[in-house]
Design a protein around this motif. Sequence first.
Motif: not given
Length: 662
Positions: A30-55
């Motif tokens: 559970l921890v590995f799958s959740d952290v992997s999914l959130v890592l993927f999401s955070s990488l997208l925001c930090n590398v491609i578009s920070m404007e997509a973070a948040g609501s």
Amino acid sequence: MGVENIAGFKYQLVRKFMKTESLLAGFLTLVFSDVSLVLFSSLLCNVISMEAAGSGIPDVKAYLNGVDAPRIFAAKTLFVKIFGSIGSIAGGLAVGKEGPLVHTGACIANVLGQGGSRKYHLTWKWLRYFKNDRDRRDLVTCGAAAGVAGAFRAPVGGVLFALEEATSWWRSALLWRVFFTNAVVAMVVRALMTYCANGHCGLYNGGGFIIFDHTEAKTDFGMLEMAPVIGLGIIGGIAGSIFNQLNLSLCKLRQKGSRRGAWKIVEACAVAALTSAVRFSVPFLVKCQQCPDGIECPSKTEMGYYKSFTCPPGHYNDMAGLLFTPNDDSIRSLLSSGTHHAFSYTSLGIYFFCFYFLSILTYGITVPSGLFVPAIVCGATYGRVVGRIMSNYAPSDNLDEGTYALLGTASFLGGSMRTTVSLCVILLELTGSLKLLPLIMIVLLVSKTVGDMFNSGIYDAHNQLKGIPYLEAHPEEAMRHYTAKDILVSEPVKFSGVERVERIYDTLRTTNHNSFPVIDTHEDGSTSFYGLVLRGHLLVLLRSKQSFLLDPLQVSEALNKKQLAAEDFGKPGSGKGLKLEDIELTEEEQGMFLDLHPLANRSPYIVPESMSLNKAYMLFRQLGLRHLCVVPKPTHVMGIITRKDLLPQNFSERNVSQTSLV
């Protein structure tokens, strides 16, 4: 659909390891799958578009208020918003997809309004008809409303949400456009739900929508129920305002600390790991309960309310039915009717405490995240507690626990977001029960009133935190005592009607102003205001170099010869557009001249210096202006326009008479 299938497969895999391997193996999975999914999401925001973070809802509100921040609706922001939301929500974070869907709809509308994307070679010339500020704003409003309609299956609620919460300038033409858009969304959603109901959507045949039907629930009420209903409104206002304040304080600490890329990613992964640990471990704190008679228990499907977890046969873990499951499944459980005493006081109390503070901690990390689901979960939890208290100590056949949970949802939404009418209609469309209308109205009004006593809504608070110059609906009382002249800071930077290229270039390099007054000098030495020229238009002229003049008395013919098309001056669909650094000028070119008359806006909004600041504020906000010119007190009156002068028939007759005279 993608979120719930990924989350459902994840929990199936975790349960399999818990049964066949060990509890530790299930926990690590559970921890590995959740952290992997959130890592993927955070990488997208930090590398491609920070404007997509948040609501994204605060950004949409700010844009429709007149603040045009760069890249908030870019194509890459849309890409990150969609796939980043899948990662963050499927990763088990205490967030929802409804807010990101509003931003997604606005991004799609903006891309269409720009005629597509030149950068990615996806353009449609017929869509460039909408490439102006007013139509672009209308399309973004339609997109935001469509996001609400698609998220909640509430087309009318989406229209009202755009009116109440999103846009600052509303008119009748925009109303029917938004209504038409949401009607189309409603038909598409219905078609997709029918398709998913036939088993084509994987684990969750509901299609990933929050679904709770109260048509069969007990919805009658009397004076006995008014006290707990008002109490829910007070609780929602207090809990919502505390939520807003704690989250805002935490976000301020994040701004003060080191918030560079690597730390933001580490923080997102740490929050994901903490959330996974809470979801897995907290169900062990409660005892297994005896399954009620006459129902399927433990549930065999993923959407069932009674989770076995580690309980023996014939028993279920009510906490696992809330925590050890996707958020939408938890909402269905809390808002379900006919499930009396399915959740104990202990489980509901612990669950509220965990989800409340996880939501405060999560909203603000660099992943796409919405606040509707946390608000619905928290409100439904304490609403269920009130419902159980009423069923134990004041038994009646009027309202059941699921109905109280729905009213709790309304109270927390009103207490944190401070919207009333649109939320009321959204909840009515979701439940399908008009009998609950008076109760929902009372709860929303009480919760908003109580919340406003402490602080502002969550979206307005985050706009203030970002430093966005958002103009509220009503000006400050003190503005009535000032005039437009009183707030002028400095003398504006002006250009002559025919200006030297070197001065234009140097002015653009040394200032950040977006518009410049164009002043004409007459033979007698007097000056007059000709109009406004925008920074972006000047950059286009400097880059093209086709309008440069050797002699200041020469008339510019570049625009008359259509060497520059109107679309060349259009606002960029993404990014910051043309920059001064992209323009190179030789010494000879800098010595030339530019005729600014063809591009100057000759009819900008102008107010006299003596105008009340209160009136200037209302004009600025209601029209979504970026600039408002202040001129000296007029010396004479040319005439007076009355209401009848603007009637179409009178205007046409006057034009005919003037034409005949000529």
